[in-house]
Motif scaffolding. Structure first.
Motif, PDB file in Angstrom:
ATOM      1  N   ASN A   1      -0.374  -5.796   2.014  1.00  0.00           N
ATOM      2  CA  ASN A   1       0.753  -5.110   1.204  1.00  0.00           C
ATOM      3  C   ASN A   1       0.244  -3.716   0.885  1.00  0.00           C
ATOM      4  O   ASN A   1       0.951  -2.682   0.902  1.00  0.00           O
ATOM      5  N   SER A   2      -1.176  -3.425   0.601  1.00  0.00           N
ATOM      6  CA  SER A   2      -1.673  -2.207   0.334  1.00  0.00           C
ATOM      7  C   SER A   2      -1.575  -1.287   1.670  1.00  0.00           C
ATOM      8  O   SER A   2      -1.313  -0.062   1.601  1.00  0.00           O
TER       9      SER A   2
ATOM     10  N   VAL B   1       1.877   0.080   1.934  1.00  0.00           N
ATOM     11  CA  VAL B   1       2.038   1.211   0.910  1.00  0.00           C
ATOM     12  C   VAL B   1       1.394   2.393   1.486  1.00  0.00           C
ATOM     13  O   VAL B   1       2.127   3.418   1.257  1.00  0.00           O
ATOM     14  N   ILE B   2       0.205   2.268   1.874  1.00  0.00           N
ATOM     15  CA  ILE B   2      -0.504   3.341   2.385  1.00  0.00           C
ATOM     16  C   ILE B   2       0.334   3.959   3.606  1.00  0.00           C
ATOM     17  O   ILE B   2       0.489   5.263   3.729  1.00  0.00           O
TER      18      ILE B   2
END
Length: 132
Positions: A2-3, A6-7
């Motif tokens: 997920n990160s 997002v990035i």
């Protein structure tokens, strides 16, 4: 996982914002910075000690296309949105002035017969909000 998504999304947003900002310059604006770097400051604007007004106007118009161009009384006139450039004879060369379209039009209207009258209801100027 997920990160990373997002990035990637944040990077894409930053790149998109940068591209929009870089490409959103006013294409109808007078090339004021270029004129300042190319010609000598003097009098009411800038001067070219050797070139005739038509040659100077050709160079300015070649750097950034004017919306309209006219000539008369030995001078050349370039329209850029809400501004205009007047290139007139000066000594053995030319003087370059940048002024508000309305004031320049009033001053030189006899030579600008095909240009829109800024005091008419249909004048849009070509600046921000054009066509609204």
């Amino acid at each position: 996982m997920n990160s990373a998504r997002v990035i990637r999304g944040a990077v894409a947003a930053v790149v998109a914002a940068f591209l929009l900002t870089a490409c959103s310059g006013d294409g109808n604006a007078v090339p004021r910075d270029w004129i300042g770097k190319t010609y000598s400051s003097g009098g009411a604007g800038w001067t070219d000690p050797d070139s005739a007004p038509a040659a100077v106007a050709d160079a300015i118009d070649g750097h950034r296309d004017a919306l309209d161009r006219s000539s008369g009384g030995g001078a050349e006139f370039l329209r850029y949105g809400d501004d205009m450039v007047t290139v007139s004879p000066y000594r053995s060369g030319s003087q370059i002035e940048i002024e508000d379209y309305r004031g320049g039009y009033q001053r030189h209207r006899r030579y600008l017969t095909n240009w829109p009258d800024p005091d008419s209801d249909s004048f849009r100027g070509g600046g921000p909000g054009e066509g609204k």
